[in-house]
Motif scaffolding. Structure first.
Motif, PDB file in Angstrom:
ATOM      1  N   ILE A   1      22.781 -16.257 -38.094  1.00 48.43           N
ATOM      2  CA  ILE A   1      23.836 -15.840 -37.164  1.00 48.43           C
ATOM      3  C   ILE A   1      24.954 -16.875 -37.103  1.00 48.43           C
ATOM      4  N   ILE A   2      24.553 -18.145 -36.971  1.00 45.56           N
ATOM      5  CA  ILE A   2      25.562 -19.191 -36.786  1.00 45.56           C
ATOM      6  C   ILE A   2      26.459 -19.301 -38.015  1.00 45.56           C
ATOM      7  N   TYR A   3      25.868 -19.114 -39.205  1.00 48.87           N
ATOM      8  CA  TYR A   3      26.681 -19.182 -40.418  1.00 48.87           C
ATOM      9  C   TYR A   3      27.579 -17.930 -40.546  1.00 48.87           C
ATOM     10  N   SER A   4      27.051 -16.799 -40.130  1.00 53.91           N
ATOM     11  CA  SER A   4      27.876 -15.586 -40.148  1.00 53.91           C
ATOM     12  C   SER A   4      29.100 -15.781 -39.266  1.00 53.91           C
ATOM     13  N   ALA A   5      28.866 -16.402 -38.109  1.00 52.07           N
ATOM     14  CA  ALA A   5      29.967 -16.660 -37.198  1.00 52.07           C
ATOM     15  C   ALA A   5      30.999 -17.581 -37.849  1.00 52.07           C
ATOM     16  N   ALA A   6      30.486 -18.620 -38.538  1.00 53.81           N
ATOM     17  CA  ALA A   6      31.391 -19.552 -39.203  1.00 53.81           C
ATOM     18  C   ALA A   6      32.196 -18.841 -40.286  1.00 53.81           C
ATOM     19  N   LEU A   7      31.551 -17.904 -40.981  1.00 49.29           N
ATOM     20  CA  LEU A   7      32.221 -17.195 -42.072  1.00 49.29           C
ATOM     21  C   LEU A   7      33.344 -16.285 -41.560  1.00 49.29           C
ATOM     22  N   MET A   8      33.110 -15.767 -40.346  1.00 47.41           N
ATOM     23  CA  MET A   8      34.121 -14.858 -39.775  1.00 47.41           C
ATOM     24  C   MET A   8      35.441 -15.579 -39.561  1.00 47.41           C
ATOM     25  N   SER A   9      35.338 -16.880 -39.267  1.00 43.36           N
ATOM     26  CA  SER A   9      36.557 -17.605 -38.918  1.00 43.36           C
ATOM     27  C   SER A   9      37.305 -18.126 -40.150  1.00 43.36           C
ATOM     28  N   VAL A  10      36.763 -17.829 -41.336  1.00 42.27           N
ATOM     29  CA  VAL A  10      37.472 -18.283 -42.534  1.00 42.27           C
ATOM     30  C   VAL A  10      38.740 -17.442 -42.711  1.00 42.27           C
ATOM     31  N   ASP A  11      39.841 -18.133 -42.943  1.00 45.89           N
ATOM     32  CA  ASP A  11      41.134 -17.459 -43.073  1.00 45.89           C
ATOM     33  C   ASP A  11      41.129 -16.562 -44.306  1.00 45.89           C
ATOM     34  N   THR A  12      41.380 -15.236 -44.111  1.00 42.23           N
ATOM     35  CA  THR A  12      41.315 -14.319 -45.258  1.00 42.23           C
ATOM     36  C   THR A  12      42.415 -14.588 -46.288  1.00 42.23           C
ATOM     37  N   SER A  13      43.495 -15.227 -45.819  1.00 42.91           N
ATOM     38  CA  SER A  13      44.583 -15.487 -46.774  1.00 42.91           C
ATOM     39  C   SER A  13      44.133 -16.447 -47.872  1.00 42.91           C
ATOM     40  N   LEU A  14      43.131 -17.283 -47.547  1.00 39.81           N
ATOM     41  CA  LEU A  14      42.589 -18.194 -48.558  1.00 39.81           C
ATOM     42  C   LEU A  14      41.986 -17.401 -49.717  1.00 39.81           C
ATOM     43  N   TYR A  15      41.238 -16.359 -49.343  1.00 37.02           N
ATOM     44  CA  TYR A  15      40.609 -15.529 -50.382  1.00 37.02           C
ATOM     45  C   TYR A  15      41.691 -14.848 -51.233  1.00 37.02           C
ATOM     46  N   GLU A  16      42.695 -14.309 -50.518  1.00 28.69           N
ATOM     47  CA  GLU A  16      43.768 -13.615 -51.239  1.00 28.69           C
ATOM     48  C   GLU A  16      44.428 -14.564 -52.235  1.00 28.69           C
ATOM     49  N   ALA A  17      44.748 -15.765 -51.727  1.00 29.17           N
ATOM     50  CA  ALA A  17      45.393 -16.740 -52.596  1.00 29.17           C
ATOM     51  C   ALA A  17      44.522 -17.059 -53.809  1.00 29.17           C
ATOM     52  N   ALA A  18      43.209 -17.202 -53.556  1.00 34.22           N
ATOM     53  CA  ALA A  18      42.299 -17.554 -54.645  1.00 34.22           C
ATOM     54  C   ALA A  18      42.239 -16.443 -55.671  1.00 34.22           C
TER      55      ALA A  18
END
Lengths: 519, 319
Positions: B197-214
């Protein structure tokens, strides 16, 4: 700061309220009137009505205590909430609160520990003067008196002395024996033959060799080990009149050698150490269990439970097979008495409390303790107390039915085996009779008392030895190690862990026991 | 606070004085915020600091009836008893090994699971999977160990499957060599979902623009996972790891007690289970307190060292 103080005090008050539940000294409560009790006071102890606070964990019904109050003018009030499930915890909280109720019903060995520190009254100083019935009983039973006397010579708690000789016995599938044309085993060799036949000749007739000839719920296989002239744990060896330990003798080596051979041949439950307390339901219910060693009352139930499921099912009590010396005897025994009343040293009513304890050793007290209230729980038939039919037909188990009415609670009193007999199923009774009439049963082992220093040594050293012994026993039985090859090392290791010192402590305690007994 | 700062009559250095006057100004300005702080502080004082007073029972022959003030002092007697026990080294070794197994297998599992969840596209499907994974956590330990015992019995499902491949039927719970594996597997099964759960929560806060850029830069799924997802949740991982280290010597005694047998003591008997058996003989509160103190000190050192190392190496740390 003011606000903080307020919050602190509020929080403290809340905590205290939770902690001090056992600290209520509601002695004023005596004027709560019961409607249907006309004071009888035939055995009056006090002129004014006194209510003693009682610490009693487990199912507690007040019917019997109220009747006792009617007779003696001393009532008790259990201060432990009925919702308490953890007795140890309740006892510890009670001690830590420093507010000990007048009467405490708890394990003798635990009471003793706090008594050495002054929490409980030394009852022996009062018994001569105030408790003629207790004195008479203890004088007539010096072994019981010795069992409840602490190492310092005082008596701090008087238990409910257990009655009845039987504890556990051997049970075998009589229908399997009949089918294979065998007789119940009477020697160790015959036991082997029978178990072997159970294994190989498919007595349950399903075409697979899935029978588990011998199983034991308690996981220690004492049913077989005892046939090598051994008892469980520390016990009195009659020939040398000293305390020995069953797993610290040559005979034990022989027992384990035999058992590991039987285990290898599949005569013993392969999951003996992990199956746990449901072994009987599982193995008897699946029609694969052949023989066991267990308590009479509970093991006798299976005939009734399984008669529809398995055709011809007959799990019958049999006499113990003779041990290697040819002696027929049963190794399990009841205890002398493990739990009863102790009196708080801070009580205002020490003398009354002791007189009240004495009441439970008097004629009416003993009847009340074992049979309850006349007319309500039992009636006299031909001069003997007999439980009423309505009460006997209760759907609760014997212990629950009794405790919820207050019968046979852990007071200071004496159990009556006849009361238990009236509740036993015919099959259990048959087994008990077989063992009693033929004198198979062992006497209770003396209960020994240790000084605080001795206890400290025991609790650390004995844990190490016990760990080692249990570990090796299982390794040998399961065939991971060989008992003959390991034996010298085994004895040496036990010694190096302090086994000789432990035995010395036990024998010192036994010497004290004998001194009290012969006094 | 005010009384403290003004009632100090002795000369104090100016740094000290200015600290309190600054604090005073601060408190006056943010009264409401400081008022909010009162409850947590009280909580720590009452439930974490006050109980420390009881730690002295580790140096006493503690008696419940006499209480802490009335019990006899015995110095390091309880510690000596603990270290001199013939099984001290074996229980220490088992404790360390079982903890290591936990760190190696049980610690990464929820991280992997959370990352996998993150890749599930359907929202409903993801929710259903997650819920299914949380459930084992709420099953009582008694039931879980009961199931494991059944599965490992000679006629249990593990043996039935193994015998299809020609293996001999045996009770795995009576074989010391399998105990740690079975125990680790059991805890992984039970806790992985919940711990994710705690890691899922951390993953939610990752900025999606980072993925797009990558992905614009041509990173495939794997590369995105390694170079975006992982660094983003690294602080959480480090924090959790340090907390786990703090409990290094406190392996779950209750689960082990339900699962072990004398025959598996050689790999299963840990410090806490052994002390449990010692305590059973005679309520040994002092010994238990002494052992707890040792565990606590070891945990504190581990936390401190790992935090220091982590700060140097990964630049993320607890403090």
């Amino acid at each position: 700061m003011k606000l903080t103080k307020k919050i602190i005090s509020a929080a403290l008050a809340a905590t205290l309220m939770v902690v001090s539940f056992s600290g209520c000294s509601e002695k004023e409560n005596t004027n709560v009137e019961r409607t249907n009790d006309t004071p009888d006071l035939a055995y009056k102890i006090s002129d004014k009505k006194i209510t003693l606070d009682l610490f009693y964990t487990g199912t507690y019904g007040s019917a019997v205590d109220d009747e006792a109050g009617r007779l003696t003018n001393i009532y008790v009030k259990n201060v432990v909430p009925a919702s308490t499930t953890d007795a140890t915890n309740a006892y510890n909280v009670m001690l830590a609160s420093g507010n000990i109720p007048d009467l405490v019903s708890y394990s003798i060995t635990d009471i003793e520990k706090e008594a050495f520190e002054g929490a409980f009254v030394a009852l022996d100083e009062y018994i001569d003067e105030l408790a003629p019935n207790i004195k008479k009983f203890l004088d007539e039973n010096p072994d019981k008196k010795a069992s409840i006397t602490s190492y310092d010579g005082h008596i701090y708690s008087i238990p409910l002395f257990e009655a009845g000789e039987t504890a556990a016995g051997y049970y075998i599938r009589q229908d399997w024996l009949d089918k294979l044309g065998l007789k119940a085993p009477t020697t160790v060799d015959e036991l082997y033959t029978v178990l072997k036949a159970f294994k190989e000749q498919d007595p349950n007739g399903n075409g697979i060799q899935d029978e588990i000839p011998f199983f034991q719920r308690s996981m220690n296989l004492m049913g077989i080990i005892s046939r090598f002239d051994l008892k469980d744990g520390f016990y009195v060896d009659e020939s040398s009149d000293s305390i020995v330990h069953g797993k610290y003798s040559e005979k034990y080596k022989m027992a384990i050698e035999t058992i590991s051979k039987w285990y290898k041949e599949g005569l013993i439950d392969p999951d003996i150490f992990t199956r746990g307390s449901n072994a009987r339901e599982e193995l008897l219910g699946n029609d694969i269990g052949g023989m066991t060693h267990d308590w009479f009352a509970s093991t006798s139930r299976y005939n009734e439970q399984l008669k529809d499921k398995i055709e011809g099912f007959n799990f019958a009590p049999v006499a113990p097979p003779a041990d290697i010396n040819g002696k027929v005897w049963e190794s399990s025994a009841r205890m002398v008495g493990v739990r009863g009343y102790a009196v708080s040293a801070d009580s205002e009513y020490i003398e009354e409390a002791i007189k009240y304890m004495d009441f439970w050793f008097s004629e009416p007290g003993l009847i009340l303790q074992s049979y309850g209230v006349e007319g309500k729980h039992f009636n006299y038939v031909d001069g003997a107390p007999v439980f009423t039919d309505e009460y006997l037909s209760s759907t609760k188990s014997m212990n629950e039915a009794w405790a919820s009415e207050g019968i046979t609670l852990y007071r200071s009193s004496v159990q009556n085996f006849d009361a238990e007999r009236q509740w036993m199923a015919p099959a259990a009774l048959e087994g008990a009779k077989l063992y009693i009439d033929n004198g198979y049963c062992s006497k209770p082992q003396p209960q020994l008392s240790f000084s605080p220093d001795e206890k400290k040594v025991l609790s650390t050293k004995w844990t190490a030895v016990d760990t080692y012994m249990k570990e090796m026993e299982q390794k040998w039985i399961l065939g991971k190690n060989d008992v003959v090859a390991d034996w010298n090392e085994y004895i040496e290791t036990c010694k190096s862990f302090g086994m000789e010192e432990i035995l010395k402590i036990y024998n010192d305690a036994y010497t004290r026991y004998k001194e009290v007994k012969s006094k | 606070m005010r009384t403290e700062s003004t009632s100090v009559k002795i000369p104090v250095n100016s740094k000290f004085k200015s600290y309190f006057s600054a604090l005073y100004r601060d408190v006056k300005r943010d009264k409401a915020l400081y008022a909010l702080l009162i409850l947590p502080v009280l909580y720590f004082v009452l439930f974490h600091y006050k109980p420390m007073y009881g730690l002295q029972m580790a140096f006493q022959d503690y008696s419940l009836y006499k209480g802490i003030d009335g019990s006899k002092w015995v110095g390091f007697e309880n510690f000596r008893m603990f270290f001199e026990s013939p099984y001290f080294l074996r229980t220490l070794k088992n404790t360390v090994l079982i903890s290591l197994y936990q760190l190696v297998f049980a610690f990464p599992a929820p991280i992997i699971l959370a990352v996998l969840f993150n890749e599930v596209i359907g929202k409903r499907l993801k929710k259903a999977f997650q819920t299914a994974c949380y459930i084992p956590h709420f099953v009582s330990a008694v039931i879980v160990t009961g199931l494991v015992t059944r599965f490992c019995a000679t006629n249990g499902i593990v043996n039935v499957i193994a015998s299809l491949f020609g293996a001999e039927k045996q009770n795995y719970l009576t074989m010391p060599e399998y105990f740690r594996g079975i125990y680790t597997f059991m805890t992984v099964w039970q806790n992985t979902g919940f711990d994710s759960i705690i890691y899922s929560a951390a993953l939610m806060s990752v900025d999606t623009s980072l993925y797009e850029a990558a992905s614009i830069d041509g990173a495939n799924k794997w590369k995105r996972m390694v170079h975006v997802t992982f660094p983003s949740i690294l602080p959480t991982i480090v924090t959790m790891f340090i907390i786990k280290l703090g409990n290094f010597l406190n392996v779950g005694a209750d689960n082990i007690i339900l699962l072990y047998q004398p025959v598996t003591y050689e790999t299963a008997d840990t410090i806490s289970t052994y002390i449990y058996r010692v305590g059973l003989e005679n309520s040994q509160y002092s010994l238990a307190a002494a052992v707890g103190l040792v565990n606590g000190i070891v945990g504190l050192i581990l936390v401190y060292v790992s935090n220091y190392v982590s700060r140097r190496v990964t630049e993320s740390s607890l403090w």
